[in-house]
Write an enzyme that holds these catalytic residues in place. Structure first.
Site, PDB file in Angstrom:
ATOM      1  NE  ARG A 106      28.676  38.404  66.581  1.00 30.57           N
ATOM      2  CZ  ARG A 106      28.571  39.711  66.507  1.00 30.57           C
ATOM      3  NH1 ARG A 106      28.508  40.321  65.324  1.00 30.57           N
ATOM      4  NH2 ARG A 106      28.480  40.447  67.598  1.00 30.57           N
ATOM      5  CE  LYS A 141      38.618  44.192  41.196  1.00 28.53           C
ATOM      6  NZ  LYS A 141      39.472  45.396  41.168  1.00 28.53           N
ATOM      7  CE  LYS A 173      38.906  43.377  33.264  1.00 25.69           C
ATOM      8  NZ  LYS A 173      38.943  43.285  34.737  1.00 25.69           N
ATOM      9  CD  GLU A 203      40.586  46.311  31.110  1.00 30.51           C
ATOM     10  OE1 GLU A 203      40.067  46.109  32.214  1.00 30.51           O
ATOM     11  OE2 GLU A 203      41.624  45.744  30.712  1.00 30.51           O
ATOM     12  CG  ASP A 224      41.671  49.557  33.649  1.00 30.20           C
ATOM     13  OD1 ASP A 224      41.040  49.649  34.729  1.00 30.20           O
ATOM     14  OD2 ASP A 224      42.724  48.904  33.536  1.00 30.20           O
TER      15      ASP A 224
END
Length: 286
Positions: A106, A141, A173, A203, A224
Site C-alpha cells: 500500500r 499548492k 502579490k 502579480e 492573474d
C-alpha cells in the site's frame, strides 16, 4: 532506458517520505495480518500494473518502500519515469520476502499512484499547448511534506517547476502591495535587500497595474485571472521585456486558448492540488 538526470529524485527525499509513510502504516505492532499468515522465510514475486493509460512517475518511491522492508529485494523496472504506459502494462517486477511485498504494497502504490496521477494530468495540459511557446508550470499548492516529490512528478509529465518555496524567488502579490502601501513602496524595499541573482515577479490584475509594474526593474509578471482578450493585450504591452505568466481559471478546456495568447508560462494549481490518483495494483505472480 535510463531516466534523464533532470528526472532523478534526491535519495534523502525518497527515504524520508517512505520511512514516514511506513511508520504511519505499521504503528507499534507492525503488519498483524501478514505476520500472522506468512512464514518469515517465505519468498514471492509480484508486478506493479497500471490499470489505465498513464505517464509514469514515482518508481523510486515504490522501490524504496519494498527495499526498506527487505534490503535484498530485487526491483526490475520495465518502464522508466517520464514514459507513457497503456492500460494493463506491468511497469515493474519485485521479488523478495513475501512479508515485505505484502506489507509494503500500500505504501508503494500510494506514492506511485499519486505521482503518476500528477504526471498524467500534467501531460494532458502540456498536450493542449502544442504549437505554442507556452510552458505549463506547477505552483506551491502541494501536499504538505511532499512538495519535492509532487514537483518531480510535474517534470515527469513534461511540465516545469515554479518556485519551490518562499525562499528561492520573489513573488509580490496583491496582499503584499496592499500591506506595503503600494507597488512602488514594495519594490523599493525589495531592491534594497534582494540580491542580483534573485528573480522578482509581480502579480497584476489589470492592464493599468501592468503598466505600473513595467516601470520597475522586474523579471516576470503574473497576469492573474485575465480574460483572453486582456491577456493578448498584456502580452503585447509586455513586449518581451519581461516573462509573462498566466494564472487563474486554467482548465483543460481553457488552457489551449490561453496558450495561444502568446504568454510564456501558464501556472496550474490543479496539477498538484486536484489530480486523480492513478488506478494501479500489485499483481501476485504464482
Amino acid at each position: 532506458m535510463e531516466s534523464p538526470r533532470y528526472l532523478e529524485l534526491p535519495r534523502h527525499l525518497v527515504e524520508k517520505a517512505v520511512q514516514e509513510a511506513l511508520k504511519e502504516d505499521l504503528g507499534l505492532a507492525g503488519d498483524i495480518t501478514t505476520d500472522s499468515i506468512i512464514p518469515v522465510d517465505a519468498r514471492g514475486a509480484a508486478a506493479i500494473v497500471v490499470r489505465e493509460p498513464a505517464r509514469i512517475a514515482g518508481l523510486d518511491l515504490a522501490e524504496a518502500a519494498f527495499r526498506a522492508l527487505d534490503p535484498d529485494a530485487t526491483f526490475e523496472r520495465l518502464i522508466e519515469d517520464g514514459a507513457d504506459a497503456t492500460a494493463g502494462t506491468a511497469v515493474a517486477r519485485i521479488a523478495g520476502k513475501t512479508r515485505a511485498l505484502l506489507t509494503g504494497e500500500r505504501t508503494a502504490l500510494n506514492f506511485f499512484g499519486r505521482l503518476c496521477g500528477i504526471a498524467t494530468l500534467t501531460a494532458a495540459y502540456v498536450s493542449k499547448t502544442e504549437g505554442t511557446n507556452a510552458r505549463i508550470a506547477c505552483t506551491r499548492k502541494t501536499t504538505p511534506g511532499l512538495r519535492g516529490l509532487e514537483k518531480y512528478a510535474v517534470r515527469c509529465g513534461g511540465g516545469m517547476n515554479h518556485r519551490f518555496g518562499l525562499y528561492d524567488a520573489v513573488l509580490v502579490k496583491d496582499n503584499h502591495i496592499a500591506a506595503a502601501g503600494g507597488l512602488a513602496q514594495a519594490l523599493e524595499r525589495l531592491r534594497a535587500v534582494t540580491g542580483h541573482m534573485v528573480k522578482i515577479e509581480v502579480e497584476v490584475d489589470t492592464l493599468d497595474q501592468l503598466r505600473q509594474a513595467l516601470r520597475f526593474p522586474i523579471d516576470v509578471v503574473l497576469l492573474d485571472n485575465m480574460d483572453i482578450a486582456t491577456l493578448r493585450e498584456a502580452v503585447a504591452l509586455a513586449g518581451g521585456k519581461v516573462v509573462t505568466e498566466a494564472s487563474g481559471g486554467v482548465s483543460l478546456e481553457t488552457v489551449g486558448e490561453i496558450a495561444a495568447t502568446g504568454v510564456d508560462l501558464i501556472s496550474v494549481g490543479a496539477l498538484t492540488h486536484s489530480p486523480r490518483n492513478l488506478d494501479s495494483s500489485l499483481e501476485w505472480e504464482r
